[in-house]
Scaffold this motif. Structure first.
Motif, mmCIF file in Angstrom:
data_model
loop_
_atom_site.group_PDB
_atom_site.id
_atom_site.type_symbol
_atom_site.label_atom_id
_atom_site.label_comp_id
_atom_site.label_asym_id
_atom_site.label_seq_id
_atom_site.Cartn_x
_atom_site.Cartn_y
_atom_site.Cartn_z
ATOM 1 N N GLY A 42 -17.464 7.709 -76.294
ATOM 2 C CA GLY A 42 -16.510 6.607 -76.368
ATOM 3 C C GLY A 42 -15.358 7.009 -77.256
ATOM 4 O O GLY A 42 -15.540 7.783 -78.195
ATOM 5 N N GLN A 43 -14.175 6.526 -76.913
ATOM 6 C CA GLN A 43 -12.990 6.926 -77.675
ATOM 7 C C GLN A 43 -12.196 5.709 -78.115
ATOM 8 O O GLN A 43 -11.043 5.522 -77.753
ATOM 9 N N VAL A 72 -16.251 12.062 -77.250
ATOM 10 C CA VAL A 72 -16.174 12.313 -75.813
ATOM 11 C C VAL A 72 -15.721 11.064 -75.060
ATOM 12 O O VAL A 72 -16.230 9.975 -75.310
ATOM 13 N N GLY A 73 -14.769 11.248 -74.136
ATOM 14 C CA GLY A 73 -14.312 10.100 -73.343
ATOM 15 C C GLY A 73 -14.179 10.445 -71.866
ATOM 16 O O GLY A 73 -13.912 11.602 -71.515
ATOM 17 N N ARG A 74 -14.373 9.444 -71.026
ATOM 18 C CA ARG A 74 -14.299 9.655 -69.581
ATOM 19 C C ARG A 74 -12.886 9.947 -69.117
ATOM 20 O O ARG A 74 -12.649 10.588 -68.126
ATOM 21 N N ARG A 75 -11.929 9.361 -69.834
ATOM 22 C CA ARG A 75 -10.562 9.447 -69.336
ATOM 23 C C ARG A 75 -9.724 10.395 -70.199
ATOM 24 O O ARG A 75 -10.264 11.157 -70.987
ATOM 25 N N ARG A 91 -13.049 15.403 -76.685
ATOM 26 C CA ARG A 91 -13.303 15.969 -75.358
ATOM 27 C C ARG A 91 -12.920 14.912 -74.350
ATOM 28 O O ARG A 91 -13.552 13.861 -74.281
ATOM 29 N N PHE A 92 -11.872 15.210 -73.598
ATOM 30 C CA PHE A 92 -11.404 14.250 -72.603
ATOM 31 C C PHE A 92 -12.022 14.529 -71.238
ATOM 32 O O PHE A 92 -12.503 15.627 -70.973
ATOM 33 N N LEU A 93 -11.942 13.531 -70.367
ATOM 34 C CA LEU A 93 -12.332 13.695 -68.964
ATOM 35 C C LEU A 93 -13.767 14.188 -68.820
ATOM 36 O O LEU A 93 -14.050 15.120 -68.063
ATOM 37 N N ALA A 114 -20.430 15.011 -66.968
ATOM 38 C CA ALA A 114 -19.761 15.297 -65.704
ATOM 39 C C ALA A 114 -18.273 15.395 -65.996
ATOM 40 O O ALA A 114 -17.706 14.531 -66.675
ATOM 41 N N VAL A 115 -17.664 16.463 -65.500
ATOM 42 C CA VAL A 115 -16.221 16.613 -65.678
ATOM 43 C C VAL A 115 -15.534 15.635 -64.712
ATOM 44 O O VAL A 115 -15.961 15.493 -63.573
#
Ligand code: FAD
Length: 431
Positions: free
Chosen positions: A152-153, A195-198, A246-248, A269-270
């Protein structure tokens, strides 16, 4: 009408939303009486149990809240769990209006395999632990690994990463609990990945600046490329600790250690971004990446819970359905703060939103939309609570606990050493 008599109003929750709503009502109505019910023995919600110990200036709002609590038309009733000790319907019967400001007490789960492994914690519980939230006081997180991953970011993710990496001597003069300080002194954690998904443009950090998005990008870039100054380099030298964004990357599974007993890493997952503006979504590219770590802190959001079956609740949005703070379909019931808007926004956002609820309530009062005739207010609730063996604490009780905390902190040069055990607090109050 309720205009000439004393409107009896109660607020559930003593965080920023509860206190700012009370403040607005007292300021803009000459006779309104406001009772604030709180489940903890102590007031102030996330200002005490959320805001990071190394941001003491944020906690200055407590002075304003204390002035509100000192009004002779305001009373604090701690140690009362609304929904358990007293129902919302009972409050509605005793008061002309009820405002629900009970925040977001739960966290969103990751919903991935391995989430239950030892070494995976919610950021909410970790924050509660270092800030002395009674329910998290025994958490004792294992900080013997060298890499932690925060999923989470948002602002909470940054708080947690900063607390993990700040050399403990910089926290010694804050109100962090002695137990947390002890554990952080022993900590082996040297690297924290956030770490974030976007992507960088979608992070949920907030900063105090005009054109915040642009400014935020500048700050992120500067932190990423700039060499530290001499003083900063000296500060970092003895404790080579690092963090990175760490993005995406979207978490897929928590990887267990060979014996299966604890976390050893996280599979990501990238992702790549699709769509534009608000509609931007992160979609998996099919590539996977394993990041070794011994501690996973999930920080993907707080979550409100339903308080009582009589109160409508939107489980999808995690809020009480409302129009500008009027609870839909329940006259005389209002809401403010995180339970009204969802768990985002800083204290000033919560303030603005609570003032709106206060204003709407007073408009309804003026328009004769609230019950007419006198209401018993606390007298009725006190009798109910007494019959159930519930003994509320007052604001002056809190001031005794406050004085005790301040005095316990003095020896160590801390603003306070928080009391963690409700039983001990009650003993100190002679209960
Ligand atoms: P809360 O502050 O959560 O207050 C809700 C209150 O209701 C609590 O006291 C709770 O005990 C009580 N309650 C819950 N259930 C019941 C019940 N059943 N009966 C009675 N009482 C109940 N904002 C900033 O501006 N600066 C910061 O540095 C900052 N740091 C933050 C750090 C963290 C970790 C978090 C989570 C938030 C932070 N915020 C910060 C945001 C800020 O804390 C919120 O905007 C604000 O606290 C929301 O106010 P609230 O009153 O809606 O909720």
């Amino acid at each position: 009408s309720t205009q000439e008599q004393t409107p009896q109003i109660c607020v559930v929750g003593s965080g920023p939303a509860g206190f700012y709503t009370a403040q607005h009502l007292l300021k803009h109505h000459p006779r309104a009486h406001v009772d604030i019910y709180e489940k903890q023995l102590v007031p102030f919600g996330l200002v005490r149990f959320g805001v990071a110990p190394d941001h003491p200036e944020v906690k200055n709002v407590i002075n304003t809240f204390t002035r509100t609590a000192h009004s002779d038309r305001c009373a604090f009733h701690g140690n009362v769990v609304v929904g358990r000790d007293v129902t919302v319907q009972e409050l509605r019967d005793a008061y002309h209006a009820v405002v629900l400001s009970y925040g977001a007490e739960d966290h969103r789960g990751l919903e991935i395999p391995g989430e239950e492994l030892p070494g995976v914690l919610s950021a909410r519980a970790f924050v509660g632990w270092y800030n002395g939230l009674p329910e998290n006081r025994k958490m004792a997180p294992d900080l013997s690994c060298d890499t932690a991953v925060v999923l989470g970011q948002g602002n909470v993710a940054l708080d947690v990463a900063r607390i993990l990496l700040t050399p403990p001597e910089y926290l010694e003069k804050t109100d962090i609990t002695e137990a947390a300080l002890g554990a952080l002194r022993q900590s082996q954690v040297k690297t924290v990945w956030i770490v974030g998904r976007r992507g960088p443009l979608q992070v949920a950090f907030t900063i105090k600046a005009p054109r915040p998005r642009k400014r935020l990008m500048e700050l992120l870039l500067r932190a990423a490329v700039e060499k530290p100054g001499v003083a900063e380099a000296a500060r970092r030298a003895p404790a080579p600790r690092a963090w990175g964004l760490r993005f995406l990357r979207s978490p897929q599974r928590v990887l267990p250690s060979p014996d299966g007993r604890r976390v050893a890493g996280i599979r990501l997952a990238v992702t790549r971004l699709e769509g534009v503006g608000e509609a931007t979504r992160a979609v998996p590219t099919g590539d996977l990446e394993d990041l070794p770590c011994g501690l996973v802190l999930s920080s993907i959001g707080y979550k409100s819970c339903p308080i009582d079956p009589s109160v409508p609740f939107d489980p999808k949005l995690g809020v009480i359905p409302n129009m500008e703070g009027r609870v839909v379909d329940v006259p005389g019931l209002y809401c403010s703060g995180w339970v009204k808007r969802g768990p985002t926004g800083v204290i000033t956002t919560t303030m603005t939103d609570s003032f709106v609820t206060g204003q709407i309530l007073l408009q309804d009062l003026k328009a004769g939309l609230l019950p007419s005739g006198p209401r018993p207010g606390y007298a009725a609730i006190k009798a109910l609570l007494g019959s159930r063996g519930v003994w509320p604490v007052s604001f002056s009780d809190w001031e005794k606990l406050d004085a005790e905390e301040v005095s316990r902190g003095q020896g160590a040069g801390k603003p306070r050493e928080k009391l963690l055990d409700p039983q001990e607090m009650l003993r100190l109050l002679g209960r």
